[in-house]
Design an enzyme around this catalytic site. Structure first.
Site, mmCIF file in Angstrom:
data_model
loop_
_atom_site.group_PDB
_atom_site.id
_atom_site.type_symbol
_atom_site.label_atom_id
_atom_site.label_comp_id
_atom_site.label_asym_id
_atom_site.label_seq_id
_atom_site.Cartn_x
_atom_site.Cartn_y
_atom_site.Cartn_z
ATOM 1 C CE LYS A 34 37.498 112.874 134.127
ATOM 2 N NZ LYS A 34 37.252 114.315 133.880
ATOM 3 C CE LYS A 63 33.013 117.705 138.300
ATOM 4 N NZ LYS A 63 33.829 117.533 137.060
ATOM 5 C CG PHE A 64 24.022 117.593 133.579
ATOM 6 C CD1 PHE A 64 24.622 118.401 132.625
ATOM 7 C CD2 PHE A 64 23.746 116.276 133.240
ATOM 8 C CE1 PHE A 64 24.927 117.914 131.360
ATOM 9 C CE2 PHE A 64 24.047 115.778 131.974
ATOM 10 C CZ PHE A 64 24.634 116.603 131.039
ATOM 11 C CG ASP A 66 19.721 124.407 134.932
ATOM 12 O OD1 ASP A 66 18.735 125.013 135.385
ATOM 13 O OD2 ASP A 66 20.408 124.834 133.994
ATOM 14 N N PRO A 68 15.071 120.865 137.936
ATOM 15 C CG PRO A 68 13.814 120.051 139.744
ATOM 16 C CD PRO A 68 14.351 121.324 139.151
ATOM 17 C CB THR A 70 17.120 122.199 132.857
ATOM 18 O OG1 THR A 70 16.154 123.220 132.636
ATOM 19 C CG2 THR A 70 18.328 122.437 131.981
ATOM 20 C CB THR A 125 38.571 117.074 145.761
ATOM 21 O OG1 THR A 125 38.849 117.295 144.385
ATOM 22 C CG2 THR A 125 37.848 115.765 145.928
ATOM 23 N NE ARG A 218 47.669 115.845 135.124
ATOM 24 C CZ ARG A 218 47.556 116.794 136.043
ATOM 25 N NH1 ARG A 218 48.315 117.882 135.965
ATOM 26 N NH2 ARG A 218 46.696 116.661 137.038
HETATM 27 O O1 C5P Z 1 45.770 113.839 135.000
HETATM 28 P P1 C5P Z 1 45.021 113.441 136.212
HETATM 29 O O2 C5P Z 1 45.157 111.972 136.546
HETATM 30 O O3 C5P Z 1 45.300 114.320 137.391
HETATM 31 O O4 C5P Z 1 43.497 113.659 135.785
HETATM 32 C C1 C5P Z 1 42.474 113.504 136.705
HETATM 33 C C2 C5P Z 1 41.150 113.811 136.104
HETATM 34 O O5 C5P Z 1 40.169 113.771 137.114
HETATM 35 C C3 C5P Z 1 41.035 115.189 135.459
HETATM 36 O O6 C5P Z 1 40.115 115.083 134.363
HETATM 37 C C4 C5P Z 1 40.444 116.033 136.561
HETATM 38 O O7 C5P Z 1 39.694 117.111 136.082
HETATM 39 C C5 C5P Z 1 39.533 115.025 137.234
HETATM 40 N N1 C5P Z 1 39.242 115.338 138.626
HETATM 41 C C6 C5P Z 1 40.221 115.471 139.597
HETATM 42 N N2 C5P Z 1 39.895 115.765 140.870
HETATM 43 C C7 C5P Z 1 38.642 115.917 141.212
HETATM 44 C C8 C5P Z 1 37.623 115.773 140.282
HETATM 45 C C9 C5P Z 1 37.973 115.488 138.970
HETATM 46 O O8 C5P Z 1 41.382 115.315 139.293
HETATM 47 N N3 C5P Z 1 38.341 116.151 142.459
#
Ligand code: C5P
Length: 239
Positions: A34, A63-64, A66, A68, A70, A125, A218
């Site tokens: 990602k 996460k676009f 804008d 339609p 674009t 979230t 992580r």
């Molecule tokens: O390091 P970690 O496992 O927490 O990374 C989770 C990834 O998922 C990060 O790139 C974070 O920005 C993304 N993400 C998230 N929660 C969300 C949406 C995206 O942790 N609701």
């Protein structure tokens, strides 16, 4: 789908060198890398091609949202870059998603390539029920109901799936059926630290609830031995 194909590794770094070194180290343990705003905006779109050249698939997480025309044009760029999946905000509306789906199909046909998987982000979230009311002026709806409505709308527009919290997987799976892709972050194996993630789920629980892909950063990247951590997650998914 094999277990490793379900793992989406978050490349949350800001240099090409760090990203490429993680891709080289982990390409055989994860299905998708990602690339989010941090990396994409630091090093530019060529990172997608470079990861592809190393045998990795890419989820461009920009996460676009804008008008339609674009967003549809940005979708064409995603196809030309060879990205495997990318996302838009469902809040951009039906017309935006429909234009995107239509033009992405045309562009992919022109290129003779498979279409990238399109995902919708519903309610982030990080947004609480209180913020939904105070900042977005949506007072009469529970977040979960809104998430399901937007997921349904995205599906009706031809979007292939959603990114959602583990807590929403079951409701979305039920509403959108078996073929709609569900991608979920907030994943923590039992043996890793939660860090700043609060409502977490293990990879196995996410799979059992109906997720297709798990975004993990992580717990793999910061592990003493990232490849071993990724393999441990694969083993748990396969159990
Ligand atoms: O390091 P970690 O496992 O927490 O990374 C989770 C990834 O998922 C990060 O790139 C974070 O920005 C993304 N993400 C998230 N929660 C969300 C949406 C995206 O942790 N609701």
């Amino acid at each position: 789908m094999q277990a490793r194909d379900r793992i989406v590794l978050a490349l949350d770094v800001d240099t090409r060198e760090k990203a490429i070194s993680l891709v080289r180290e982990l390409a055989e343990y994860v299905g998708v890398f990602k690339v989010g705003m941090q990396l994409y905006n630091s090093v530019g779109p060529d990172i997608v091609k470079e990861i592809n050249q190393l045998g990795g698939k890419v989820f461009v997480d920009l996460k676009f949202h804008d008008i339609p025309n674009t967003v549809a044009s940005a979708g064409r760029v995603m196809a030309r870059l060879g990205c495997h999946m990318f996302n838009v905000h469902a809040a951009g509306g039906r017309e935006m998603m429909q234009s995107l789906v239509k033009e992405l199909k045309q562009e992919s046909e022109l290129l003779g390539q498979a279409e990238p998987i399109t995902l919708a982000v519903t309610v982030l979230t990080s947004i609480s029920q209180e913020q939904l009311a105070q900042d977005m002026f949506i007072q009469d709806m529970q977040i979960k109901d809104l998430v399901v409505r937007w997921a349904n709308m995205a599906q009706e527009c031809g979007i292939n799936g959603v990114v959602c919290s583990p807590q929403e997987i079951i409701a979305i799976r039920q509403a959108c059926g078996p073929d709609f892709k569900i991608v979920t972050p907030g994943i923590r194996p039992a043996w890793s630290e939660a860090n700043d993630q609060k409502r977490i789920t293990t990879p196995r629980q996410a799979l059992d609830m109906g997720a297709d892909y798990m975004v993990i950063g992580r717990p793999i990247v910061k592990a003493a031995d990232p490849a071993a951590a990724a393999q441990r997650i694969i083993d748990e998914l396969e159990e």
